[in-house]
Design a protein around this motif. Sequence first.
Motif, PDB file in Angstrom:
ATOM      1  N   ILE A 116      63.781  40.262  65.575  1.00  0.00           N
ATOM      2  CA  ILE A 116      63.335  39.603  66.804  1.00  0.00           C
ATOM      3  C   ILE A 116      63.039  40.665  67.859  1.00  0.00           C
ATOM      4  O   ILE A 116      63.823  41.600  68.045  1.00  0.00           O
ATOM      5  CB  ILE A 116      64.414  38.637  67.337  1.00  0.00           C
ATOM      6  N   GLY A 117      61.920  40.520  68.554  1.00  0.00           N
ATOM      7  CA  GLY A 117      61.564  41.436  69.630  1.00  0.00           C
ATOM      8  C   GLY A 117      61.224  40.686  70.897  1.00  0.00           C
ATOM      9  O   GLY A 117      60.653  39.590  70.852  1.00  0.00           O
ATOM     10  N   ALA A 118      61.582  41.270  72.061  1.00  0.00           N
ATOM     11  CA  ALA A 118      61.295  40.637  73.346  1.00  0.00           C
ATOM     12  C   ALA A 118      61.344  41.672  74.455  1.00  0.00           C
ATOM     13  O   ALA A 118      61.898  42.763  74.294  1.00  0.00           O
ATOM     14  CB  ALA A 118      62.289  39.510  73.632  1.00  0.00           C
ATOM     15  N   SER A 119      60.792  41.290  75.609  1.00  0.00           N
ATOM     16  CA  SER A 119      60.830  42.160  76.795  1.00  0.00           C
ATOM     17  C   SER A 119      61.087  41.301  78.017  1.00  0.00           C
ATOM     18  O   SER A 119      62.098  40.604  78.074  1.00  0.00           O
ATOM     19  CB  SER A 119      59.537  42.969  76.908  1.00  0.00           C
ATOM     20  N   THR A 120      60.179  41.293  78.998  1.00  0.00           N
ATOM     21  CA  THR A 120      60.402  40.558  80.247  1.00  0.00           C
ATOM     22  C   THR A 120      60.690  39.084  79.969  1.00  0.00           C
ATOM     23  O   THR A 120      59.911  38.402  79.313  1.00  0.00           O
ATOM     24  CB  THR A 120      59.167  40.666  81.161  1.00  0.00           C
ATOM     25  N   LEU A 125      58.413  37.245  67.645  1.00  0.00           N
ATOM     26  CA  LEU A 125      58.043  37.982  68.846  1.00  0.00           C
ATOM     27  C   LEU A 125      58.051  37.022  70.034  1.00  0.00           C
ATOM     28  O   LEU A 125      57.315  36.027  70.054  1.00  0.00           O
ATOM     29  CB  LEU A 125      56.665  38.620  68.676  1.00  0.00           C
ATOM     30  N   LEU A 126      58.899  37.344  71.013  1.00  0.00           N
ATOM     31  CA  LEU A 126      59.104  36.470  72.164  1.00  0.00           C
ATOM     32  C   LEU A 126      58.446  37.044  73.415  1.00  0.00           C
ATOM     33  O   LEU A 126      57.780  38.071  73.364  1.00  0.00           O
ATOM     34  CB  LEU A 126      60.604  36.273  72.386  1.00  0.00           C
ATOM     35  N   THR A 127      58.660  36.395  74.525  1.00  0.00           N
ATOM     36  CA  THR A 127      58.092  36.748  75.825  1.00  0.00           C
ATOM     37  C   THR A 127      58.201  38.229  76.150  1.00  0.00           C
ATOM     38  O   THR A 127      59.192  38.877  75.825  1.00  0.00           O
ATOM     39  CB  THR A 127      58.781  35.926  76.934  1.00  0.00           C
ATOM     40  N   GLY A 128      57.193  38.772  76.808  1.00  0.00           N
ATOM     41  CA  GLY A 128      57.247  40.179  77.210  1.00  0.00           C
ATOM     42  C   GLY A 128      55.911  40.715  77.652  1.00  0.00           C
ATOM     43  O   GLY A 128      54.862  40.233  77.224  1.00  0.00           O
ATOM     44  N   MET A 129      55.970  41.708  78.523  1.00  0.00           N
ATOM     45  CA  MET A 129      54.761  42.364  79.032  1.00  0.00           C
ATOM     46  C   MET A 129      54.282  43.428  78.055  1.00  0.00           C
ATOM     47  O   MET A 129      55.100  44.106  77.423  1.00  0.00           O
ATOM     48  CB  MET A 129      55.083  43.009  80.387  1.00  0.00           C
ATOM     49  N   GLY A 130      52.969  43.563  77.922  1.00  0.00           N
ATOM     50  CA  GLY A 130      52.419  44.633  77.101  1.00  0.00           C
ATOM     51  C   GLY A 130      52.088  44.188  75.694  1.00  0.00           C
ATOM     52  O   GLY A 130      51.813  43.009  75.442  1.00  0.00           O
ATOM     53  N   TYR A 131      52.147  45.120  74.770  1.00  0.00           N
ATOM     54  CA  TYR A 131      51.710  44.829  73.405  1.00  0.00           C
ATOM     55  C   TYR A 131      52.702  45.346  72.356  1.00  0.00           C
ATOM     56  O   TYR A 131      52.417  45.318  71.159  1.00  0.00           O
ATOM     57  CB  TYR A 131      50.327  45.441  73.147  1.00  0.00           C
ATOM     58  N   ASP A 132      53.879  45.831  72.787  1.00  0.00           N
ATOM     59  CA  ASP A 132      54.855  46.319  71.815  1.00  0.00           C
ATOM     60  C   ASP A 132      55.248  45.187  70.873  1.00  0.00           C
ATOM     61  O   ASP A 132      55.567  44.080  71.314  1.00  0.00           O
ATOM     62  CB  ASP A 132      56.098  46.838  72.550  1.00  0.00           C
ATOM     63  N   GLY A 133      55.222  45.465  69.584  1.00  0.00           N
ATOM     64  CA  GLY A 133      55.578  44.468  68.575  1.00  0.00           C
ATOM     65  C   GLY A 133      54.395  43.817  67.899  1.00  0.00           C
ATOM     66  O   GLY A 133      54.534  43.271  66.799  1.00  0.00           O
ATOM     67  N   ALA A 134      53.217  43.879  68.517  1.00  0.00           N
ATOM     68  CA  ALA A 134      52.050  43.204  67.943  1.00  0.00           C
ATOM     69  C   ALA A 134      51.629  43.833  66.610  1.00  0.00           C
ATOM     70  O   ALA A 134      51.453  43.134  65.602  1.00  0.00           O
ATOM     71  CB  ALA A 134      50.890  43.236  68.936  1.00  0.00           C
ATOM     72  N   LYS A 135      51.499  45.165  66.591  1.00  0.00           N
ATOM     73  CA  LYS A 135      51.109  45.835  65.343  1.00  0.00           C
ATOM     74  C   LYS A 135      52.203  45.731  64.292  1.00  0.00           C
ATOM     75  O   LYS A 135      51.930  45.598  63.096  1.00  0.00           O
ATOM     76  CB  LYS A 135      50.771  47.300  65.625  1.00  0.00           C
ATOM     77  N   GLY A 136      53.450  45.785  64.740  1.00  0.00           N
ATOM     78  CA  GLY A 136      54.553  45.650  63.793  1.00  0.00           C
ATOM     79  C   GLY A 136      54.610  44.275  63.168  1.00  0.00           C
ATOM     80  O   GLY A 136      54.887  44.127  61.972  1.00  0.00           O
ATOM     81  N   LEU A 137      54.325  43.233  63.963  1.00  0.00           N
ATOM     82  CA  LEU A 137      54.306  41.873  63.421  1.00  0.00           C
ATOM     83  C   LEU A 137      53.166  41.715  62.426  1.00  0.00           C
ATOM     84  O   LEU A 137      53.309  41.046  61.400  1.00  0.00           O
ATOM     85  CB  LEU A 137      54.180  40.855  64.556  1.00  0.00           C
ATOM     86  N   LEU A 138      52.026  42.369  62.711  1.00  0.00           N
ATOM     87  CA  LEU A 138      50.905  42.335  61.773  1.00  0.00           C
ATOM     88  C   LEU A 138      51.275  43.046  60.474  1.00  0.00           C
ATOM     89  O   LEU A 138      50.938  42.566  59.378  1.00  0.00           O
ATOM     90  CB  LEU A 138      49.680  42.991  62.406  1.00  0.00           C
ATOM     91  N   ALA A 139      51.973  44.168  60.566  1.00  0.00           N
ATOM     92  CA  ALA A 139      52.423  44.873  59.358  1.00  0.00           C
ATOM     93  C   ALA A 139      53.330  43.979  58.522  1.00  0.00           C
ATOM     94  O   ALA A 139      53.245  43.953  57.286  1.00  0.00           O
ATOM     95  CB  ALA A 139      53.156  46.157  59.742  1.00  0.00           C
TER      96      ALA A 139
END
Length: 349
Positions: free
Chosen positions: A168-172, A286-300
């Motif tokens: 699970i990944g999240a930010s703001t 992938l939960l709420t958050g600013m930016g794009y961290d986690g997007a490429k990893g979720l695609l992988a």
Amino acid sequence: MKNTRSIRVLVVDDSLLFREVISRGISSDPLIEVAARAGDPFEARDELLRVRPDVMLCDVQMPKMNGIEFIRRLLPQYAIPVIVVSGVTETVFEAMNAGAVDFEAKPDMNSPGSVQHFLEQLIVKIKNAAQAKIIAPVQPAMTAGSAVWPGNGIKGSALSLKERLIVIGASTGGTEAIASVINALPPDMPGIIIVQHIPPVFSRMFSERLNLSSALSVKEAEDGDLVVPGKVLVAPGDKQVSVRRIGGQYRLECASGAKVNGHCPSVDVLFESAAKAAGAQVIGVLLTGMGYDGAKGLLALRRKGARTIGQDEATSVVYGMPKAAYELGAVEKQAALPAIPRLLLSMLQ
């Protein structure tokens, strides 16, 4: 954030010195304007009505009314993104539960380096908060201690639970979003690893708070931890965390490292390692958050046959990270936050 005008900020703190330090520091950024300052919640209420700021910075410990109660009373009437600026205490999580969108620890005022780092972080968070939307605190469909969870738990052997992995990944806005998911899950879950963009020390407090409210066992991750069913591991606030498969077991590596996508820990680092270690045995969220961290990893993960979930726009404080993943084609299922625990369980059946 609009480019046509600066972000107007209200600074609320009972310390005149600290109000001045914050105001001078954040005003150094051309996109930020200190619209007003206040020494207590009652002054802040008057300034809110007078200047109509875009973001409010608010201390927790203040005279006349503490910051948590102020936020709780304020937001139903005046929906403004609030960043809590506080000492290193668990009260910041109470403030997040009350509706604040982010927090930052007060610096050591005797250390110029600490103050400078604090101001740099605060400027970034003000810009993020200006794009956040205020969402009423989410009540999960099920909570720890409920007699029945959706689906009555996971059907399958202990071996299958050991083989599976949830990341699970999240930010703001993520601390409350993660809590609403974890607190709604039963104890018989595969091992779970979490990356929340969070400062050091607060990651341990966050883990301890989750451990008290969840049916699962939650702790801050350490290098060499085994990922086992029923356990949740939260990435330390200053370490990159990855998972490896060694001898039929999933083992964590926590190490100091450069920021990835501007973050340490980085969601992409965790997700990409999970794709290599467990492939189709993973569920990525992938939960709420600013930016794009986690997007490429979720695609992988998805390319390896893993199941993937992205939080929807309506329930995201900031629809940045899940949006980036959705636009890449990394999100198999998009869901409102309260529906994610049930969706997770259905994917595990």
